[in-house]
Design a protein around this motif. Sequence first.
Motif, PDB file in Angstrom:
ATOM      1  N   LEU A 121      57.359  31.883  88.286  1.00 17.40           N
ATOM      2  CA  LEU A 121      56.959  31.625  86.931  1.00 17.40           C
ATOM      3  C   LEU A 121      55.571  30.991  86.585  1.00 17.40           C
ATOM      4  N   GLY A 122      54.695  31.631  86.133  1.00 13.56           N
ATOM      5  CA  GLY A 122      53.372  31.574  85.971  1.00 13.56           C
ATOM      6  C   GLY A 122      52.472  31.139  87.449  1.00 13.56           C
ATOM      7  N   GLY A 123      51.402  30.938  87.369  1.00 13.99           N
ATOM      8  CA  GLY A 123      50.488  30.858  88.505  1.00 13.99           C
ATOM      9  C   GLY A 123      49.223  32.052  88.673  1.00 13.99           C
ATOM     10  N   LYS A 124      48.442  31.919  89.651  1.00 12.12           N
ATOM     11  CA  LYS A 124      47.262  32.903  89.764  1.00 12.12           C
ATOM     12  C   LYS A 124      47.528  33.441  91.094  1.00 12.12           C
ATOM     13  N   PHE A 125      47.708  34.663  91.095  1.00 11.58           N
ATOM     14  CA  PHE A 125      48.022  35.868  92.004  1.00 11.58           C
ATOM     15  C   PHE A 125      46.851  36.916  92.279  1.00 11.58           C
ATOM     16  N   ASN A 126      45.644  36.465  91.744  1.00 12.03           N
ATOM     17  CA  ASN A 126      44.586  37.673  91.617  1.00 12.03           C
ATOM     18  C   ASN A 126      44.183  38.012  92.911  1.00 12.03           C
ATOM     19  N   ASP A 127      44.413  37.161  93.930  1.00 11.79           N
ATOM     20  CA  ASP A 127      43.722  37.367  95.026  1.00 11.79           C
ATOM     21  C   ASP A 127      44.761  37.966  96.102  1.00 11.79           C
ATOM     22  N   ILE A 128      45.926  38.581  95.765  1.00 10.40           N
ATOM     23  CA  ILE A 128      46.784  39.427  96.501  1.00 10.40           C
ATOM     24  C   ILE A 128      46.302  40.769  97.213  1.00 10.40           C
ATOM     25  N   GLN A 129      46.131  40.553  98.384  1.00  4.46           N
ATOM     26  CA  GLN A 129      45.607  41.867  99.120  1.00  4.46           C
ATOM     27  C   GLN A 129      46.794  42.612  99.573  1.00  4.46           C
ATOM     28  N   GLU A 130      46.589  43.958 100.271  1.00  2.48           N
ATOM     29  CA  GLU A 130      47.572  44.605 100.800  1.00  2.48           C
ATOM     30  C   GLU A 130      48.392  44.250 101.688  1.00  2.48           C
ATOM     31  N   ASP A 131      47.986  43.353 102.507  1.00  5.65           N
ATOM     32  CA  ASP A 131      48.684  42.701 103.607  1.00  5.65           C
ATOM     33  C   ASP A 131      49.247  41.310 103.432  1.00  5.65           C
ATOM     34  N   THR A 132      49.122  40.846 102.074  1.00  6.39           N
ATOM     35  CA  THR A 132      49.182  39.254 101.905  1.00  6.39           C
ATOM     36  C   THR A 132      50.663  38.957 102.348  1.00  6.39           C
ATOM     37  N   PHE A 133      51.655  39.952 101.872  1.00 12.84           N
ATOM     38  CA  PHE A 133      53.383  39.588 102.227  1.00 12.84           C
ATOM     39  C   PHE A 133      53.686  40.606 103.287  1.00 12.84           C
ATOM     40  N   LYS A 134      52.715  40.947 104.134  1.00  9.82           N
ATOM     41  CA  LYS A 134      53.362  42.101 104.875  1.00  9.82           C
ATOM     42  C   LYS A 134      54.481  41.707 105.909  1.00  9.82           C
ATOM     43  N   HIS A 135      54.588  40.665 106.158  1.00  9.41           N
ATOM     44  CA  HIS A 135      55.733  39.895 107.116  1.00  9.41           C
ATOM     45  C   HIS A 135      56.758  39.174 106.396  1.00  9.41           C
ATOM     46  N   ILE A 136      56.636  39.259 104.959  1.00  9.74           N
ATOM     47  CA  ILE A 136      57.777  38.726 104.226  1.00  9.74           C
ATOM     48  C   ILE A 136      58.652  39.728 103.772  1.00  9.74           C
ATOM     49  N   ASP A 137      59.828  39.948 104.111  1.00  6.41           N
ATOM     50  CA  ASP A 137      60.942  40.900 103.877  1.00  6.41           C
ATOM     51  C   ASP A 137      61.872  40.461 103.029  1.00  6.41           C
ATOM     52  N   VAL A 138      61.237  39.813 101.895  1.00 10.05           N
ATOM     53  CA  VAL A 138      62.281  39.428 100.664  1.00 10.05           C
ATOM     54  C   VAL A 138      61.564  39.745  99.176  1.00 10.05           C
ATOM     55  N   PRO A 139      62.523  40.094  98.390  1.00 12.62           N
ATOM     56  CA  PRO A 139      61.688  40.495  96.877  1.00 12.62           C
ATOM     57  C   PRO A 139      60.874  39.274  96.417  1.00 12.62           C
ATOM     58  N   ILE A 140      59.731  39.617  95.837  1.00 10.07           N
ATOM     59  CA  ILE A 140      59.186  38.419  95.012  1.00 10.07           C
ATOM     60  C   ILE A 140      58.853  39.206  93.473  1.00 10.07           C
ATOM     61  N   ILE A 141      59.176  38.288  92.435  1.00  7.57           N
ATOM     62  CA  ILE A 141      59.125  38.655  91.321  1.00  7.57           C
ATOM     63  C   ILE A 141      58.081  37.796  90.775  1.00  7.57           C
ATOM     64  N   LEU A 142      56.812  38.326  90.047  1.00  8.41           N
ATOM     65  CA  LEU A 142      56.040  37.510  89.472  1.00  8.41           C
ATOM     66  C   LEU A 142      56.314  37.517  87.903  1.00  8.41           C
ATOM     67  N   THR A 143      56.355  36.494  87.230  1.00  3.43           N
ATOM     68  CA  THR A 143      56.959  36.577  85.996  1.00  3.43           C
ATOM     69  C   THR A 143      55.829  35.929  85.178  1.00  3.43           C
ATOM     70  N   SER A 144      55.331  36.340  83.858  1.00  4.07           N
ATOM     71  CA  SER A 144      54.414  35.731  82.991  1.00  4.07           C
ATOM     72  C   SER A 144      53.210  35.245  83.880  1.00  4.07           C
ATOM     73  N   ILE A 145      52.746  36.273  84.679  1.00  4.90           N
ATOM     74  CA  ILE A 145      51.409  36.272  85.617  1.00  4.90           C
ATOM     75  C   ILE A 145      50.669  37.333  85.506  1.00  4.90           C
TER      76      ILE A 145
END
Length: 334
Positions: A121-145
């Motif tokens: 909830l909130g935060g800065k995720f502008n620097d997400i790249q194609e492989d940022t979460f490539k080894h994370i196998d869980v759903p991530i919901i970015l809300t009000s971001i």
Amino acid sequence: MNIKDIARLSGVGVSTVSRVVNNHPDVKKETREHVLNIIKEYNYIPNSSARVLKQISTKNIGILIKGIFNPFLSEMVSIISKKIQFEGYTMLLQHTEVEEDDIESTLRFIKERKLQGVICLGGKFNDIQEDTFKHIDVPIILTSINLPVAMNNKQHVSIIDINNEEAAYKAVNYLIEKGHKDISIMICDEKEAASLERYKGYCRALEESNIPFDKENVLKGHYLMEKAYEETIKLLQNKKPTAIFAVSDSMAIGVAKAITDSGLQIGQDISIVGFDGMDIAQYYTPTITTVKQPREEMAKLSADLLFEQLNGNKQSISILLDADLIEGNSCIEI
């Protein structure tokens, strides 16, 4: 990803990786650098306490909130928590400070608490790249971001938000249509993503109405009532705009008190428009015109989408919801 995987990828023993992780001196410089590069490449976050982690339930859903003093985001937690409880999971709540790296905080949160999913909830995720979460196998919901819709379907990331720039544009146009031309804006700062988008909407509305931009009209309240109050007091000592647009209702309350404490009347001498649609705006005297974000819908969608993805029923998606202007008694036509 565990320490054995890092050892295998590095071509060294598990004990060597352990010494590197724990910063022991008895590792060659070249080996240390090689292992650290593998750790960085694969976003490996060492378990700080394996014994504690073994005791933690694996049915954990994380809620990561940016900042401790953001009542808009805090009001969404209760809705999300009810869904998590209904589904038989445990909610783990964590706040991050303004200066923290939100991407790194999310990765660490997932790893250290063995999360099955996380809602940010909130935060800065502008620097997400194609492989940022490539080894994370869980759903991530970015809300009000505030992120581009083009982020859709990247890794396991979904986005639920409003069009902040367009909502702010409509709010400032509302003031312009009432005859206001000297309009101040109370932002968070230049770095916070949602605040920046609302600032862009403000600037666009002024430009399209051929109203000159005045840098003295830009105030920074950092989403705090007290700071918004102080900045408005300083402004009113030098000039008196006909209207102030605050990019959050909490800052709008600070603005309102500063106006009355300066011997002026809200809605008569200076008009106010806030943003968020929080209850406090409707219970203030006079009631404050505000842009209402559909926080209940955003919270419900976040939780529903998370569990749909946990159950394998839906791909990552991006959803932009509408925000409505709720008129109060804080604005006057001039």
